[in-house]
Design a protein around this motif. Structure first.
Motif, PDB file in Angstrom:
ATOM      1  N   ARG A  61     -12.767  15.706  22.463  1.00 50.93           N
ATOM      2  CA  ARG A  61     -12.321  14.336  22.089  1.00 50.93           C
ATOM      3  C   ARG A  61     -13.127  13.751  20.572  1.00 50.93           C
ATOM      4  NH1 ARG A  61      -9.622  11.639  25.862  1.00 50.93           N
ATOM      5  NH2 ARG A  61      -9.163  12.583  28.047  1.00 50.93           N
ATOM      6  N   THR A  62     -14.050  14.479  20.418  1.00 49.08           N
ATOM      7  CA  THR A  62     -14.565  14.167  19.220  1.00 49.08           C
ATOM      8  C   THR A  62     -14.273  15.002  18.075  1.00 49.08           C
ATOM      9  OG1 THR A  62     -16.855  15.361  19.886  1.00 49.08           O
ATOM     10  CG2 THR A  62     -16.356  13.052  20.363  1.00 49.08           C
ATOM     11  N   THR A  63     -14.034  16.543  18.119  1.00 49.94           N
ATOM     12  CA  THR A  63     -13.764  17.273  17.118  1.00 49.94           C
ATOM     13  C   THR A  63     -12.506  17.615  16.824  1.00 49.94           C
ATOM     14  OG1 THR A  63     -13.841  19.362  18.582  1.00 49.94           O
ATOM     15  CG2 THR A  63     -15.696  18.743  17.719  1.00 49.94           C
ATOM     16  N   TYR A  64     -11.574  17.217  17.916  1.00 49.60           N
ATOM     17  CA  TYR A  64      -9.897  17.536  17.871  1.00 49.60           C
ATOM     18  C   TYR A  64      -9.631  19.014  17.715  1.00 49.60           C
ATOM     19  CZ  TYR A  64     -10.715  12.471  17.144  1.00 49.60           C
ATOM     20  OH  TYR A  64     -11.086  11.186  17.225  1.00 49.60           O
ATOM     21  N   ASP A  65     -10.592  19.698  17.864  1.00 53.43           N
ATOM     22  CA  ASP A  65     -10.297  21.340  17.963  1.00 53.43           C
ATOM     23  C   ASP A  65      -9.431  22.007  18.917  1.00 53.43           C
ATOM     24  OD1 ASP A  65     -10.426  23.988  17.054  1.00 53.43           O
ATOM     25  OD2 ASP A  65     -12.437  24.273  17.572  1.00 53.43           O
ATOM     26  N   PHE A  66      -8.260  21.725  18.809  1.00 55.52           N
ATOM     27  CA  PHE A  66      -7.362  21.906  19.628  1.00 55.52           C
ATOM     28  C   PHE A  66      -5.915  22.105  18.999  1.00 55.52           C
ATOM     29  CE2 PHE A  66      -7.117  17.422  20.401  1.00 55.52           C
ATOM     30  CZ  PHE A  66      -5.733  17.231  20.390  1.00 55.52           C
ATOM     31  N   ASP A  67      -4.876  22.778  19.446  1.00 49.39           N
ATOM     32  CA  ASP A  67      -3.337  22.547  19.070  1.00 49.39           C
ATOM     33  C   ASP A  67      -2.677  21.802  19.918  1.00 49.39           C
ATOM     34  OD1 ASP A  67      -3.864  24.761  17.074  1.00 49.39           O
ATOM     35  OD2 ASP A  67      -3.372  26.400  18.615  1.00 49.39           O
ATOM     36  N   ALA A  68      -2.819  21.988  21.272  1.00 41.62           N
ATOM     37  CA  ALA A  68      -2.259  21.145  22.340  1.00 41.62           C
ATOM     38  C   ALA A  68      -2.903  21.087  23.479  1.00 41.62           C
ATOM     39  CB  ALA A  68      -0.756  21.630  22.622  1.00 41.62           C
ATOM     40  N   VAL A  69      -3.133  19.817  23.943  1.00 42.92           N
ATOM     41  CA  VAL A  69      -3.998  19.871  25.145  1.00 42.92           C
ATOM     42  C   VAL A  69      -3.798  18.825  26.194  1.00 42.92           C
ATOM     43  CG1 VAL A  69      -5.370  17.921  24.215  1.00 42.92           C
ATOM     44  CG2 VAL A  69      -6.481  19.417  25.850  1.00 42.92           C
ATOM     45  N   ILE A  70      -3.889  19.318  27.725  1.00 39.93           N
ATOM     46  CA  ILE A  70      -3.623  18.315  28.769  1.00 39.93           C
ATOM     47  C   ILE A  70      -4.417  16.886  28.499  1.00 39.93           C
ATOM     48  CG2 ILE A  70      -3.831  17.811  31.075  1.00 39.93           C
ATOM     49  CD1 ILE A  70      -1.252  19.309  30.910  1.00 39.93           C
ATOM     50  N   SER A  71      -3.641  15.768  28.511  1.00 36.50           N
ATOM     51  CA  SER A  71      -4.274  14.575  28.592  1.00 36.50           C
ATOM     52  C   SER A  71      -3.487  13.629  29.297  1.00 36.50           C
ATOM     53  CB  SER A  71      -4.697  14.159  27.387  1.00 36.50           C
ATOM     54  OG  SER A  71      -5.591  12.913  27.250  1.00 36.50           O
ATOM     55  N   SER A  72      -3.934  12.366  29.264  1.00 40.43           N
ATOM     56  CA  SER A  72      -3.106  11.247  30.198  1.00 40.43           C
ATOM     57  C   SER A  72      -3.254  10.036  29.796  1.00 40.43           C
ATOM     58  CB  SER A  72      -3.602  11.349  31.582  1.00 40.43           C
ATOM     59  OG  SER A  72      -5.000  11.153  31.760  1.00 40.43           O
ATOM     60  N   ALA A  73      -2.311   9.105  29.968  1.00 34.05           N
ATOM     61  CA  ALA A  73      -2.643   7.624  29.807  1.00 34.05           C
ATOM     62  C   ALA A  73      -1.564   7.063  30.883  1.00 34.05           C
ATOM     63  CB  ALA A  73      -1.934   7.295  28.404  1.00 34.05           C
ATOM     64  N   PHE A  74      -2.485   6.592  32.003  1.00 33.55           N
ATOM     65  CA  PHE A  74      -1.842   5.928  33.263  1.00 33.55           C
ATOM     66  C   PHE A  74      -2.278   4.743  33.454  1.00 33.55           C
ATOM     67  CE2 PHE A  74      -5.042   9.415  34.339  1.00 33.55           C
ATOM     68  CZ  PHE A  74      -5.421   8.598  35.281  1.00 33.55           C
ATOM     69  N   PHE A  75      -1.478   3.819  34.147  1.00 30.87           N
ATOM     70  CA  PHE A  75      -1.937   2.553  34.085  1.00 30.87           C
ATOM     71  C   PHE A  75      -1.098   1.646  34.938  1.00 30.87           C
ATOM     72  CE2 PHE A  75       0.241   3.578  30.152  1.00 30.87           C
ATOM     73  CZ  PHE A  75       1.459   2.780  30.184  1.00 30.87           C
ATOM     74  N   GLN A  76      -1.424   0.476  35.565  1.00 30.01           N
ATOM     75  CA  GLN A  76      -0.608  -0.411  36.119  1.00 30.01           C
ATOM     76  C   GLN A  76      -0.166  -1.386  34.826  1.00 30.01           C
ATOM     77  OE1 GLN A  76      -3.374  -1.888  39.243  1.00 30.01           O
ATOM     78  NE2 GLN A  76      -1.791  -1.297  40.625  1.00 30.01           N
TER      79      GLN A  76
END
Length: 482
Positions: free
Chosen positions: A372-387
């Motif tokens: 989350r700080t280096t952004y050293d990835f091509d694609a990564v599992i993440s999420s944004a879930f909310f009411q």
């Protein structure tokens, strides 16, 4: 039903008991935070704010400033007062990068805090946020620890955490049991109904389910659609909190191949969500994330985020390859059975296309902060879930947000997100989020793969299952039939 012990399975171990560093959502450590620290506010099933230790949280200027009033007479488990100064201390320290809270973005939306009196504080925002209560409810800002105990340092606090929640720590064996006992000073008597809690982690979904069925635990915090379906079929008590957004594959636009929007559009068009649901969840996912909001949300619209189109996908893959830019990337995921299955299914679906190759990389949860700080990835599992979409949606997709993992910069998307944040009517917010959905579909910072299963499974003698926010189990409500 008074008394007894509740045995709870959650999805991951805490790295510490500092309220600022615990995660307030179902897949993390929410039930532990609620047990030790209680809640300032919660939500009902519709997302409406419900007050707990807070008496009120009001704004007279459309979110420019807020006044928090606490219930009178609140005390920490050691008998010292939980007052406005304590709230200010906790909220201010959550902004400190050295503390290491994952909710620094939410805390930093507050510019300054003024203590008005013992039970009242005034928060001035960096910019108006009409729905800021949701940021508190869905983050560690909802949990207040004793300033004196926190000042003693992490080691001391992990041994003797002082909060105002329904339970206090008896012992913590790392990577094993967290044992809690009833807090005799808890503000909302006769709660909690249980005398003791034992909490431990169970990452493997099959292990969680089998432990409940065999009677080895009373409650499991659950994020697997398959387990929730099996529990329903078996007649076990369950609770599913309907959420918008979901889990997605974040595509890193800061570097190749996803710095070309065509690569992002191609991968999105290549993924068949029905096939994904069948392979990852045996077809048990109740609603596919084809749209940003579910049909019970006041912000629901027919705008589609994602449409499977194999011909479009192959055309774009071929076009990029002809330019010397074949879509080869690594998909990073986490060591849960669900995370692996999701990543491997994307890999399998893409394998049927030419000029694209996906490799799967599994990393430990301890490496999440670095990503989350280096952004050293091509694609990564993440999420944004909310009411309610505030504050999670803007944090995830605003072009200037440090938590925007994709790095996609789109002025129209950001403007619409800020309008949704500052608008004071449902109609105005709905119009703004309509634009948000259209831009997400066009610039494809992420590919939504599944709605988040924010659920609870329990044994047949368990009652009082109640969640708030994005799947935060309230242990003070639990009871077990004797």
């Amino acid at each position: 039903m008074q008394g007894g012990e509740g045995r709870i399975l959650m999805l991951s171990d805490p790295r510490g008991l500092d309220p600022a560093t615990l995660g307030n959502s179902a897949p993390i450590t929410a039930v532990l935070g609620n047990a030790l620290y209680g809640e300032l506010m919660t939500t009902d099933d519709t997302g409406k704010v419900v007050f707990s230790m807070a008496e009120s949280f009001d704004t007279a200027d459309s979110g420019g400033t807020f006044t928090l009033k606490l219930k009178s007479g609140l005390v920490f488990s050691d008998g010292t007062p939980l007052n406005a100064e304590a709230v200010k201390f906790n909220w201010d320290r959550t902004k400190d990068p050295d503390v290491g809270s994952s909710y620094i973005a939410e805390a930093s939306m507050i510019a300054s805090i003024e203590v008005v009196d013992d039970v009242t504080l005034k928060a001035t925002m960096t910019s108006p946020v009409a729905a800021y209560a949701q940021a508190i409810i869905n983050s560690s800002l909802n949990w207040i620890g004793s300033p004196a105990a926190l000042r003693a340092g992490q080691k001391s606090f992990d041994e003797h955490p002082i909060g105002a929640g329904p339970f206090t720590l008896e012992s913590w064996t790392r990577q094993a049991d967290i044992r809690l006992v009833r807090n005799s000073r808890y503000w909302d008597r006769p709660k909690p109904y249980l005398e003791r809690l034992t909490i431990r982690s169970a990452v493997d979904s099959s292990q969680r389910y089998n432990t409940i069925v065999s009677g080895g635990a009373d409650v499991a915090v659950e994020a697997d659609w398959v387990n929730l379906d099996k529990a329903d079929q078996a007649g076990l008590p369950t609770d599913l909190l309907p959420l918008n957004g979901g889990n997605f594959m974040t595509l890193n636009a800061r570097r190749a191949p996803f710095n070309d929007v065509r690569a992002r559009q191609a991968v999105s068009a290549a993924i068949d969500l029905d096939a994904f649901n069948l392979a990852a969840f045996n077809g048990t996912e109740k609603e596919l994330p084809e749209k940003l909001f579910n049909d019970t949300s006041p912000f629901y619209s027919d705008t589609v985020l994602h449409t499977a189109d194999k011909e479009k996908a192959q055309r774009l893959f071929d076009e990029l390859a002809a330019e010397g830019k074949p879509v080869n990337f690594t998909f990073t995921t986490f060591p849960t059975s669900q995370g692996r299955v999701m990543a491997e299914n994307v890999q399998t679906q893409l394998s049927s296309f030419r000029n694209v190759k996906a490799e799967v990389k599994v990393i430990d949860f301890t490496q999440v902060a670095a990503i989350r700080t280096t952004y050293d990835f091509d694609a990564v599992i993440s999420s944004a879930f909310f009411q309610d979409p505030e504050p999670r949606l803007l944090i995830a997709f605003d072009q200037d947000s440090s938590a925007n993992l994709s790095g996609v910069k789109d002025a129209q998307l950001s403007q619409a997100l800020h309008t949704g944040r500052t608008a004071t009517t449902v109609e105005a917010r709905k119009a703004a989020y309509e634009t948000v959905q259209k831009r997400l579909a066009e610039v494809v910072p992420v590919v939504f793969l599944a709605r988040t299963a924010s659920g609870i499974i329990a044994g047949k003698d368990v009652g009082g299952i109640q969640q708030y926010g994005t799947g935060s189990l309230q242990p003070e409500e639990l009871w077990i039939k004797k």
